[in-house]
Design an enzyme around this catalytic site. Sequence first.
Site, PDB file in Angstrom:
ATOM      1  N   ARG A  58       1.823  14.708  12.130  1.00 44.33           N
ATOM      2  CA  ARG A  58       2.690  14.459  11.089  1.00 44.33           C
ATOM      3  C   ARG A  58       2.712  15.461   9.979  1.00 44.33           C
ATOM      4  O   ARG A  58       2.023  15.436   9.184  1.00 44.33           O
ATOM      5  CB  ARG A  58       2.601  12.752  10.588  1.00 44.33           C
ATOM      6  N   PRO A  59       3.696  16.425  10.443  1.00 49.31           N
ATOM      7  CA  PRO A  59       3.808  17.743  10.092  1.00 49.31           C
ATOM      8  C   PRO A  59       3.591  17.788   8.603  1.00 49.31           C
ATOM      9  O   PRO A  59       4.671  16.987   8.196  1.00 49.31           O
ATOM     10  CB  PRO A  59       3.766  18.464  11.423  1.00 49.31           C
ATOM     11  N   LYS A  92       0.688  -1.131  -0.146  1.00 46.32           N
ATOM     12  CA  LYS A  92       0.584   0.074  -0.251  1.00 46.32           C
ATOM     13  C   LYS A  92       0.887   1.347   0.217  1.00 46.32           C
ATOM     14  O   LYS A  92       0.398   2.446  -0.967  1.00 46.32           O
ATOM     15  CB  LYS A  92      -0.961   0.218   1.191  1.00 46.32           C
ATOM     16  N   ASN A  93       1.995   1.093   1.054  1.00 46.78           N
ATOM     17  CA  ASN A  93       2.550   2.703   0.869  1.00 46.78           C
ATOM     18  C   ASN A  93       3.717   2.527  -0.611  1.00 46.78           C
ATOM     19  O   ASN A  93       4.758   3.450  -0.084  1.00 46.78           O
ATOM     20  CB  ASN A  93       3.341   2.920   2.569  1.00 46.78           C
ATOM     21  N   ARG A  98      -7.857  -0.691   5.238  1.00 53.05           N
ATOM     22  CA  ARG A  98      -7.472   0.382   4.656  1.00 53.05           C
ATOM     23  C   ARG A  98      -5.641  -0.144   4.369  1.00 53.05           C
ATOM     24  O   ARG A  98      -4.645   0.135   3.728  1.00 53.05           O
ATOM     25  CB  ARG A  98      -6.825   1.481   5.678  1.00 53.05           C
ATOM     26  N   CYS A 134      -4.721   8.254  10.271  1.00 56.55           N
ATOM     27  CA  CYS A 134      -4.649   7.531  11.541  1.00 56.55           C
ATOM     28  C   CYS A 134      -4.749   8.942  12.605  1.00 56.55           C
ATOM     29  O   CYS A 134      -4.042   9.465  12.528  1.00 56.55           O
ATOM     30  CB  CYS A 134      -3.848   6.346  11.415  1.00 56.55           C
ATOM     31  N   ASP A 176       5.913   0.577  11.946  1.00 57.14           N
ATOM     32  CA  ASP A 176       4.237   0.399  11.819  1.00 57.14           C
ATOM     33  C   ASP A 176       4.167  -1.868  11.959  1.00 57.14           C
ATOM     34  O   ASP A 176       3.436  -2.112  11.779  1.00 57.14           O
ATOM     35  CB  ASP A 176       4.678  -0.117   9.783  1.00 57.14           C
ATOM     36  N   ARG A 206      -4.375  10.403   4.801  1.00 54.15           N
ATOM     37  CA  ARG A 206      -3.167  11.596   4.853  1.00 54.15           C
ATOM     38  C   ARG A 206      -1.977  11.581   3.867  1.00 54.15           C
ATOM     39  O   ARG A 206      -1.608  12.546   3.355  1.00 54.15           O
ATOM     40  CB  ARG A 206      -2.013  11.311   6.437  1.00 54.15           C
TER      41      ARG A 206
END
Length: 423
Positions: free
Chosen positions: A121-122, A22-23, A403, A116, A311, A92
Site C-alpha cells: 500500500r505505497p 474506524k476508517n 483494531r 496489516c 474489506d 498505516r
Amino acid sequence: MDKLIIQGGFSLNGDVTVSGAKNAALPILCASLLAETPLHLTAVAALKDIDTTLKLLAMMGVKVVRDAEKVSLDASDVQSFEATYEMVKTMRASILVLGPLLARFGTARVSLPGGCAIGSRPVDLHIKGLQSMGAAIHIKHGYIQASTLHLPNRRLQGARYYMDMVTVTGTENLMMAASLAEGKTVLENAAKEPEVVDLAECLNKMGANITGAGTDVITIIGVEKLRGATHNIICDRIEAGTYMVAAAMTGGEVKLHNARADLLDAVIEKLREAGAEVKVSLAENTITVKSNGKLKAVNIRTAPHPAFPTDMQAQFMAMNAVADGVAKVTETIFENRFMHVQELQRLGADISIDGNTALVKGVTQLDGAIVMATDLRASASLVLAGLVARGETVIERIYHLDRGYEFLEEKLTKLGAKVRRSN
C-alpha cells in the site's frame, strides 16, 4: 496473547447496534491538527487503532478528552511535528497526519507506515500529490521529511493532481492538505468511499471549501484557517456487513441498528443473491437479515467503491465455504489478501488459489480447530467460520480484531453465540 474461543453451531438472533466507522474516524481525528479551536466528535468507537491515533496526537501536543464515544481534540498548542516509528509501525493510517501537519505548520516528519500484512500500500501517491502542491519532501532513515518553508507565505499551493491508482488514504491526506493550501486543488481519480465523504463533510463544517466528494473529481478551494466543529462519525459499513453475513451463515435473523443501507448496496445485493432475506429501513437506519435455509455460492470481485469492498472479501469467502455450489472470489485491490485461506482450510474449507482468484467449493460442515488471525478482516472470516463449525474453534492473535471490531464478544454473545476471550 489473547485468544477467542468459539463453540460453533448456534444461530444468531436479535438486535445489534453498529459502531462508528474506524476508517472514517481515523482521518477525522487527524483533521483536528488543521483546526485552531477544538474539534468535538461523537460515535468514536473503542478500538485499538483509535487509541493509537489519540496517543499519537497527544504526543504531538493535541489535548485529548475522551468520554465513552465522545472525543474532543484541541490542537491549539501543538509542539511536535513528528510521528515516530514506534507509533506508526502498528497502523498505516498514521500517515494521515502528514498532510495536516504540513498544511498548517509547514513541516512534518512521519515514519513510513506499518499495519496489516495484506500487501503493498505505497505512500508514493501521497508524496507525489504533496510535491505537486509545492512541498519539499525527502525520505531519510525510514522517515518522510516534508517542508513548505520555501514556498510563498510558507503555504502549499493549489494544484491539479491525477492519482495513478485509486487510494482512500491518499485522497484523504491530500484533501486535508489542500484545505489550507493557497488557491484551488483538483484531485482526479479520487476515492469515492463513504469515509472520504464523511471527512469532507467534517472539514466543511470546520470552514473548508470542498465539493465533489463521493465522485472521482474532488475540488478544494483553500482557506486561510480552519476552526473546530461538532461531527458525528458515520456507521461502520464493514462491521455491519460482517454481522449481516454472520446472520445469514448461522441460520438466524439479526436486526442491525445505526446501519446505513445506502453504504452497503453491493453487500446487500450479494447476500440476496446467496438466498438471504434482507429488509431495509432508510428512515430508521436499520437492516434486517434473515436466513432462508441453505445459502447459494456467489461470485465476488472486489473493486473500489461503489463496487464490492475488499474489506468484505474474507467474510464472503467464509460464507461461500459452507454454501451450496462453487464460487470464484477475485481480489483486485491487495495482492496479498488471501492469507485467511490457509486458516479456513484448517477448518475444512475447500479452497484453491490461482493468482488473484480463489475457487471456493462449499462443504457440508466445517470442523473446529486452532487457527491464527493474520490481519483484521481475515480475523473476522475466522470468527464467522467458527460460528458454524462443529465443536470448538480457537482463534489466536486476535489483537487484529481489536483494531476494527468494537465489543465483538459482547455483541455476538447478546445474539446467542457461544464465544469467550482467553489469554
